[in-house]
Write an enzyme that holds these catalytic residues in place. Structure first.
Site, PDB file in Angstrom:
ATOM      1  N   GLY A  29       0.705  -8.755 -10.538  1.00  0.00           N
ATOM      2  CA  GLY A  29       0.302  -7.503  -9.895  1.00  0.00           C
ATOM      3  C   GLY A  29       0.124  -6.361 -10.874  1.00  0.00           C
ATOM      4  N   THR A  44       1.217  -4.600 -19.235  1.00  0.00           N
ATOM      5  CA  THR A  44       1.159  -6.056 -19.132  1.00  0.00           C
ATOM      6  C   THR A  44       2.556  -6.642 -19.370  1.00  0.00           C
ATOM      7  OG1 THR A  44      -0.024  -8.006 -19.922  1.00  0.00           O
ATOM      8  CG2 THR A  44       0.599  -6.394 -21.607  1.00  0.00           C
ATOM      9  N   GLY A  45       2.824  -7.762 -18.716  1.00  0.00           N
ATOM     10  CA  GLY A  45       4.011  -8.548 -19.063  1.00  0.00           C
ATOM     11  C   GLY A  45       5.348  -8.044 -18.560  1.00  0.00           C
ATOM     12  N   THR A  73      -2.149  -3.418 -18.361  1.00  0.00           N
ATOM     13  CA  THR A  73      -2.427  -4.690 -17.687  1.00  0.00           C
ATOM     14  C   THR A  73      -3.773  -5.273 -18.119  1.00  0.00           C
ATOM     15  OG1 THR A  73      -2.956  -5.708 -15.560  1.00  0.00           O
ATOM     16  CG2 THR A  73      -3.321  -3.370 -15.689  1.00  0.00           C
ATOM     17  N   SER A  74      -3.812  -6.586 -18.199  1.00  0.00           N
ATOM     18  CA  SER A  74      -5.081  -7.233 -18.571  1.00  0.00           C
ATOM     19  C   SER A  74      -6.113  -7.104 -17.443  1.00  0.00           C
ATOM     20  CB  SER A  74      -4.844  -8.711 -18.902  1.00  0.00           C
ATOM     21  OG  SER A  74      -4.216  -9.340 -17.808  1.00  0.00           O
ATOM     22  N   GLU A  75      -5.674  -6.700 -16.257  1.00  0.00           N
ATOM     23  CA  GLU A  75      -6.624  -6.487 -15.151  1.00  0.00           C
ATOM     24  C   GLU A  75      -7.193  -5.064 -15.152  1.00  0.00           C
ATOM     25  OE1 GLU A  75      -7.810  -8.853 -13.668  1.00  0.00           O
ATOM     26  OE2 GLU A  75      -6.335 -10.346 -13.045  1.00  0.00           O
ATOM     27  N   HIS A  94      -3.000  -3.933  -6.904  1.00  0.00           N
ATOM     28  CA  HIS A  94      -3.336  -5.360  -6.861  1.00  0.00           C
ATOM     29  C   HIS A  94      -2.043  -6.159  -6.789  1.00  0.00           C
ATOM     30  CE1 HIS A  94      -4.606  -9.338  -7.763  1.00  0.00           C
ATOM     31  NE2 HIS A  94      -4.020  -9.344  -8.950  1.00  0.00           N
ATOM     32  N   HIS A  96      -0.210 -10.193  -5.025  1.00  0.00           N
ATOM     33  CA  HIS A  96      -0.455 -11.543  -4.515  1.00  0.00           C
ATOM     34  C   HIS A  96       0.395 -11.762  -3.269  1.00  0.00           C
ATOM     35  CE1 HIS A  96      -1.142 -12.796  -9.057  1.00  0.00           C
ATOM     36  NE2 HIS A  96      -2.044 -11.928  -8.628  1.00  0.00           N
ATOM     37  N   HIS A 157      -6.704 -15.998  -5.781  1.00  0.00           N
ATOM     38  CA  HIS A 157      -6.003 -15.076  -6.667  1.00  0.00           C
ATOM     39  C   HIS A 157      -5.073 -14.124  -5.905  1.00  0.00           C
ATOM     40  CE1 HIS A 157      -6.405 -11.899 -10.108  1.00  0.00           C
ATOM     41  NE2 HIS A 157      -5.172 -12.074  -9.702  1.00  0.00           N
TER      42      HIS A 157
HETATM   43 ZN    ZN Z   1      -3.457 -11.000  -9.925  1.00  0.00          ZN
END
Ligand code: ZN
Length: 268
Positions: A29, A44-45, A73-75, A94, A96, A157
């Protein structure tokens, strides 16, 4: 306008809620908010359940890192794509959430007009095509949906929600998951029975009365919206009136939508 520190704290709080509710596992997320032309975004992470205000990364609207100990974040490209397209959106969440993500994995959009509060506050939740997470593909996969929708399922996803502020984007994630959970229960009991065109038409009138119209997406393939829109002459226009039999619906909806109305009145 909120201060940067307040916004950092709010991102941390929303990350904790996502984790508490099981909408994210491990480091899943990401959350972002636009503030004065800059984007504050989760790193990230790290687990969203245990962030500190200090962990939040600041980037420019083109994605250049301005401050932060950790990388964003990589997103990030997915978030930036939303801000580029939607001047009315200042927050993106974002996650899940398991049931909504189940629909995204099964390839099933949440597109039926079955729940009055969803029709009033969110509308259809479309399903974007599969894209490899953490790549620019994700931003491309949601492009066509960003202008019209405030919640999008990402195939195999998760889910993405947009809002004018963090609490609206977060609450939309709750609504998506709740909608998925109820739809799933209804399917187990023989399938949801969609509202009739007439019922949807009444709700569209209510929606317009409440001034929610422009932020809610009509559903494209349940059939009821089309019939309802045609029957009410493109939802009635600004001068539409609420018929006596609709007053009761308005009252019931007002009672159930206390939060939405509070938010609308909130001019912080
Ligand atoms: Zn995701």
């Amino acid at each position: 306008m909120r201060s940067e520190f307040e916004t950092r704290r709010e991102i941390v709080e929303i990350g904790r809620r996502l984790w508490d509710r099981g909408y994210v596992a491990a480091n899943d997320g990401n959350i972002s908010a636009r503030l004065g032309g800059r984007i504050l975004v989760t790193p990230t992470g790290l687990s969203k359940g245990f962030l500190k205000p200090d962990d939040i990364v600041v980037v420019s609207e083109s994605g250049v890192k301005l401050s932060g100990r950790i990388e964003p974040t990589s997103e990030l490209p997915m978030h930036l794509a939303v801000y580029r397209e939607r001047a009315d959106v200042d927050a993106v969440v974002h996650a899940h959430p398991p049931k909504a993500t189940g629909f995204a994995v099964a390839g099933v959009p949440l597109a039926q007009c079955v729940l009055p509060e969803v029709i009033l506050t969110l509308g259809e939740v479309p399903l974007a095509g599969y894209a490899t997470p953490s790549t620019e593909e994700v931003a491309r996969s949601i492009c066509e949906f960003i202008p019209r929708f405030n919640a999008i399922l990402l195939s195999n996803h998760g889910a993405l929600t947009l809002g004018r502020d963090l609490s609206q984007a977060y609450f939309r994630m709750e609504t998506v998951e709740h909608f998925a959970e109820i739809t799933l229960a209804a399917r187990a009991l023989g399938g949801p029975s969609p509202l009739s065109s007439d019922d949807v038409r009444k709700l569209l009138n209510v929606r317009e009365k409440l001034g929610l119209g422009e932020t809610v997406a009509d559903c494209s393939d349940c059939g009821a919206c089309d019939g309802a829109t045609a029957a009410s002459g493109a939802t009635g226009g600004a001068g539409s009136t609420v018929a006596p039999d609709e007053e009761e619906i308005v009252r019931a909806v007002l009672a159930r939508l206390g939060d939405v109305l509070d938010e609308k009145g909130d001019r912080r």
